[in-house]
Design a protein around this motif. Structure first.
Motif, short mmCIF file in Angstrom:
data_model
loop_
_atom_site.label_atom_id
_atom_site.label_comp_id
_atom_site.label_asym_id
_atom_site.label_seq_id
_atom_site.Cartn_x
_atom_site.Cartn_y
_atom_site.Cartn_z
N ARG A 43 0.86 -1.19 0.00
CA ARG A 43 0.00 0.00 0.00
C ARG A 43 0.89 1.24 0.00
O ARG A 43 0.73 2.12 -0.83
N THR A 44 1.80 1.30 0.97
CA THR A 44 2.75 2.42 1.05
C THR A 44 4.10 1.86 1.48
O THR A 44 4.18 0.83 2.15
N GLY A 59 7.12 -1.14 -4.74
CA GLY A 59 6.35 -0.10 -4.08
C GLY A 59 4.86 -0.28 -4.30
O GLY A 59 4.38 -1.40 -4.52
N HIS A 60 4.13 0.81 -4.30
CA HIS A 60 2.67 0.84 -4.33
C HIS A 60 2.05 -0.11 -5.36
O HIS A 60 2.43 -0.13 -6.53
N ARG A 102 3.14 -0.33 4.72
CA ARG A 102 1.78 -0.78 4.98
C ARG A 102 1.39 -1.62 3.78
O ARG A 102 1.67 -1.24 2.64
#
Length: 152
Positions: free
Chosen positions: A48-49, A70-71, A97
């Motif tokens: 998510r982050t 990453g994302h 996250r």
């Protein structure tokens, strides 16, 4: 990573929704090892982050970072293929996250719902192909006399 390998673009809305029903939210501090190469692959994550580095053990050297994710990117594909052992290691390089998924539950849904199973298999297959390419380029850059010769 290409956009075709992120969950949001790789999975049709219906399959994405079915997968997300199995998600639970988790967080990792920077420096947390998510898994070690050769360990049991019983879960996977979608970022998510934050960022997660994938690494490969190299005898006599520090692990080589192969790729940073990453994302919306998938952390882990080994859960999808027997013998369900991690092929790489992973470490959070910043606070992360993520959505965590139990591999057995996702595999069971794949077996129950052929359309879902096909969508997941195609997505994971594209991720494996991309990671194999990234691993090859990174190892050539590190250990070949003239590097990979690639700007990709």
């Amino acid at each position: 990573m290409t956009s075709a390998t992120t969950m949001t673009t790789a999975l049709p809305a219906e399959q994405r929704a079915a997968l997300m029903r199995l998600a639970r939210e988790v967080a990792f501090a920077a420096g947390t090892r998510l898994f070690e190469e050769g360990g049991r692959a019983d879960r996977f994550w979608i970022v998510r982050t934050g960022t997660v580095a994938l690494d490969l053990r190299v005898p006599g050297r520090r692990p080589a970072v192969i790729e940073t994710l990453g994302h919306s990117e998938l952390i882990g594909w080994s859960w999808h293929f027997p013998p369900y052992r991690w092929q790489l290691g992973a470490e959070a390089t910043s606070p992360v996250r993520a959505y965590e998924f139990d591999a057995g539950s996702v595999r069971a849904l794949c077996a129950e719902d052929p359309a879902f199973g096909r969508a997941i298999a195609c997505w994971v297959g594209r991720v494996v192909a991309q990671r194999l390419h990234a691993s090859r380029i990174r190892l050539l850059d590190l250990y070949a006399p003239y590097g990979s010769g690639s700007l990709v």
